[in-house]
Design an enzyme around this catalytic site. Sequence first.
Site, PDB file in Angstrom:
ATOM      1  N   VAL A 121      -8.326   3.460   9.479  1.00  0.00           N
ATOM      2  CA  VAL A 121      -6.881   3.233   9.408  1.00  0.00           C
ATOM      3  C   VAL A 121      -6.513   1.967  10.184  1.00  0.00           C
ATOM      4  O   VAL A 121      -5.358   1.751  10.522  1.00  0.00           O
ATOM      5  CB  VAL A 121      -6.093   4.445   9.970  1.00  0.00           C
ATOM      6  CG1 VAL A 121      -6.147   5.617   9.001  1.00  0.00           C
ATOM      7  CG2 VAL A 121      -6.601   4.851  11.353  1.00  0.00           C
ATOM      8  N   ARG A 138      -8.229  -1.929  10.013  1.00  0.00           N
ATOM      9  CA  ARG A 138      -8.239  -3.055   9.093  1.00  0.00           C
ATOM     10  C   ARG A 138      -9.532  -3.016   8.295  1.00  0.00           C
ATOM     11  O   ARG A 138     -10.588  -2.645   8.820  1.00  0.00           O
ATOM     12  CB  ARG A 138      -8.196  -4.381   9.871  1.00  0.00           C
ATOM     13  CG  ARG A 138      -6.819  -4.769  10.392  1.00  0.00           C
ATOM     14  CD  ARG A 138      -5.901  -5.230   9.256  1.00  0.00           C
ATOM     15  NE  ARG A 138      -4.599  -5.687   9.715  1.00  0.00           N
ATOM     16  CZ  ARG A 138      -3.487  -4.950   9.726  1.00  0.00           C
ATOM     17  NH1 ARG A 138      -3.528  -3.697   9.320  1.00  0.00           N
ATOM     18  NH2 ARG A 138      -2.345  -5.459  10.137  1.00  0.00           N
ATOM     19  N   ASP A 160      -7.950   3.872   4.272  1.00  0.00           N
ATOM     20  CA  ASP A 160      -6.565   3.487   3.968  1.00  0.00           C
ATOM     21  C   ASP A 160      -6.407   1.969   3.951  1.00  0.00           C
ATOM     22  O   ASP A 160      -5.373   1.463   3.530  1.00  0.00           O
ATOM     23  CB  ASP A 160      -5.627   4.100   5.006  1.00  0.00           C
ATOM     24  CG  ASP A 160      -4.158   3.934   4.636  1.00  0.00           C
ATOM     25  OD1 ASP A 160      -3.795   4.342   3.514  1.00  0.00           O
ATOM     26  OD2 ASP A 160      -3.388   3.394   5.457  1.00  0.00           O
ATOM     27  N   GLU A 215      -6.944  -6.173  -0.409  1.00  0.00           N
ATOM     28  CA  GLU A 215      -5.872  -5.242  -0.802  1.00  0.00           C
ATOM     29  C   GLU A 215      -4.925  -5.946  -1.750  1.00  0.00           C
ATOM     30  O   GLU A 215      -4.589  -7.101  -1.513  1.00  0.00           O
ATOM     31  CB  GLU A 215      -5.107  -4.758   0.439  1.00  0.00           C
ATOM     32  CG  GLU A 215      -5.969  -3.897   1.347  1.00  0.00           C
ATOM     33  CD  GLU A 215      -5.222  -3.359   2.579  1.00  0.00           C
ATOM     34  OE1 GLU A 215      -3.981  -3.488   2.625  1.00  0.00           O
ATOM     35  OE2 GLU A 215      -5.872  -2.831   3.474  1.00  0.00           O
ATOM     36  N   HIS A 246      -3.096   1.815   1.819  1.00  0.00           N
ATOM     37  CA  HIS A 246      -2.497   1.270   3.041  1.00  0.00           C
ATOM     38  C   HIS A 246      -1.102   1.877   3.267  1.00  0.00           C
ATOM     39  O   HIS A 246      -0.103   1.151   3.346  1.00  0.00           O
ATOM     40  CB  HIS A 246      -2.408  -0.261   2.987  1.00  0.00           C
ATOM     41  CG  HIS A 246      -2.368  -0.882   4.364  1.00  0.00           C
ATOM     42  ND1 HIS A 246      -3.058  -2.010   4.717  1.00  0.00           N
ATOM     43  CD2 HIS A 246      -1.716  -0.497   5.500  1.00  0.00           C
ATOM     44  CE1 HIS A 246      -2.833  -2.319   5.981  1.00  0.00           C
ATOM     45  NE2 HIS A 246      -2.025  -1.407   6.484  1.00  0.00           N
ATOM     46  N   SER A 270      -0.897   4.986   5.302  1.00  0.00           N
ATOM     47  CA  SER A 270      -1.077   6.126   6.201  1.00  0.00           C
ATOM     48  C   SER A 270       0.063   6.295   7.187  1.00  0.00           C
ATOM     49  O   SER A 270       0.386   7.397   7.584  1.00  0.00           O
ATOM     50  CB  SER A 270      -2.404   6.004   6.945  1.00  0.00           C
ATOM     51  OG  SER A 270      -2.423   4.838   7.729  1.00  0.00           O
ATOM     52  N   ALA A 271       0.691   5.198   7.598  1.00  0.00           N
ATOM     53  CA  ALA A 271       1.730   5.296   8.626  1.00  0.00           C
ATOM     54  C   ALA A 271       3.130   5.210   8.043  1.00  0.00           C
ATOM     55  O   ALA A 271       4.107   5.273   8.784  1.00  0.00           O
ATOM     56  CB  ALA A 271       1.543   4.184   9.647  1.00  0.00           C
TER      57      ALA A 271
END
Lengths: 311, 311
Positions: free
Chosen positions: B211, B213, B237, B242, B261, B263-264
Amino acid sequence: MEQIERLAHVRYTSGDELAEALVGADALFVWDFQSSALERAWHAADRLRWVHIASAGVDPVLFPAMVDSEIPLTNSRGVFESSLAEYVLGVVLAFAKDFATSLELQQQRIWRHRESERIAGTRALVVGTGPIGRAIAQLLRAVGMRVAGIGRRAVDDDPDFGSVYPSDELRTHLPDADYVVAVAPLTPATEGMFNAASFAAMKPTARFINVGRGDLVVTPDLLAALQAKTIAGAALDVFDTEPLPADSPLWSLPNVLISPHMSADVKGWRNALVELFADNVQLWLQERPLRNVVDKQLGYVPTGAAARPAG
Amino acid sequence: MEQIERLAHVRYTSGDELAEALVGADALFVWDFQSSALERAWHAADRLRWVHIASAGVDPVLFPAMVDSEIPLTNSRGVFESSLAEYVLGVVLAFAKDFATSLELQQQRIWRHRESERIAGTRALVVGTGPIGRAIAQLLRAVGMRVAGIGRRAVDDDPDFGSVYPSDELRTHLPDADYVVAVAPLTPATEGMFNAASFAAMKPTARFINVGRGDLVVTPDLLAALQAKTIAGAALDVFDTEPLPADSPLWSLPNVLISPHMSADVKGWRNALVELFADNVQLWLQERPLRNVVDKQLGYVPTGAAARPAG
């Protein structure tokens, strides 16, 4: 089972041949916790003095003749609590973080950012305040969720639940919950408690999690609530018919997570079940109080209960 | 942004037109945290005195001219910690309870009981001991996992991690972990730290969770480790490219959970990012120390750091 075989003559049998094997038996260990064989074989129980079941729920062996008898029934309380609580937290997070959609998009190799949900601060209503419900409450509280319970009696300052509300107030408290966890024992009082009126009382964003028994739920009412988006989703590990039939519409409803009655079954669970039985065998042979004696009128083990063998 | 528009003249621009918009600007809010536009537009920064980025990781804006300048860089520390920690706990439980297989079998309407795993008592190694790593450690510890950290400096009695081991001991501690969580900032010191030797040091039953980079990982080495079952799975993630290209073999590897990308990124995260920037704008206009000032040599915000605006 070796240690038990050293202490007693052990017969292994199947549901179909239980009547034959039950003749002359002093104790019965019901391994297949969903079997209704004992009721059919009951006429052959000529000297039975103890029944133990490899599960927490005891509904399949609580037929009237067993309830009316003086034969103690013990269950496997203590084996499932923590692993089942982890499973419940897992499905809460699976809903909040939308893992099902991530896996679906992954299969299609599609990169699609979505916003997810926090679980801290959300509210869970745990319906069933026995040891499993308590373990669930502890774990959900540990990650910052706000928990309340539905139990037989109201409690104001329960260490795990905070507030426990009595069962007849279920619908009063359903509208507050983001997650409703069904983990009550199956008894005449709880059968079908999750019906159309219960689902109508829940938030449209709420998820329903059943790790108790399928018959706590009126399945057609749950299906209708999911289809009409009266509630936002369900995680179901137990069903009124198990295995869940292949033609059940539950399999393919969006926002429904199905698992095959495995939520508490972590590696080593079979050993843990046999060890618990073996411990009780030792107590029984010494005529000491057994662990996990079920109150057959209530349908579960009241907190702190122990009993001497009958007869 | 309304409150900021009342305090300052605000220009909105895209990466392509950044050079034009940057002329005369005093401050820059980098909303697209993956954009490398600032480096290309740097020549136009004629009076820039502050850069703020809507992310925790700052690697895209730490190009040499920016590092060498006296312009302070602030990040969005404080927005992502708790939600990212919940995501990590979610994937830990998804592995332990084997949700991916349950969903796959559900699609096929197959009822197949399996045994799952406990998470209590398992060991997590959290690589990165900043605020996000710390939030992860707290949450995993709250559910009964045993946690250790890998950070810049050794600490014996950290309240969240217990033990923090220095980065050069990573491979010594990887063999103990059931879950390895990569959440270090991307810097020259951490780039590619998860390589063939790292994966070889992990248990064959271990899961790797990234989670942080994508470039913390040598992706071909991760692929090889997953294919050879050197490790048991990965939840990813973030990726070195990307969006993850549709032809990446990662999409279809068994025991790999891919998310885009996100997760948060819980509901309300965009507002939280803007509020944090607005708070810093207030401080900046008052020439008071800014929140979340990045140490541009280290590549992240050292604990407790604050700085006055430059120039």
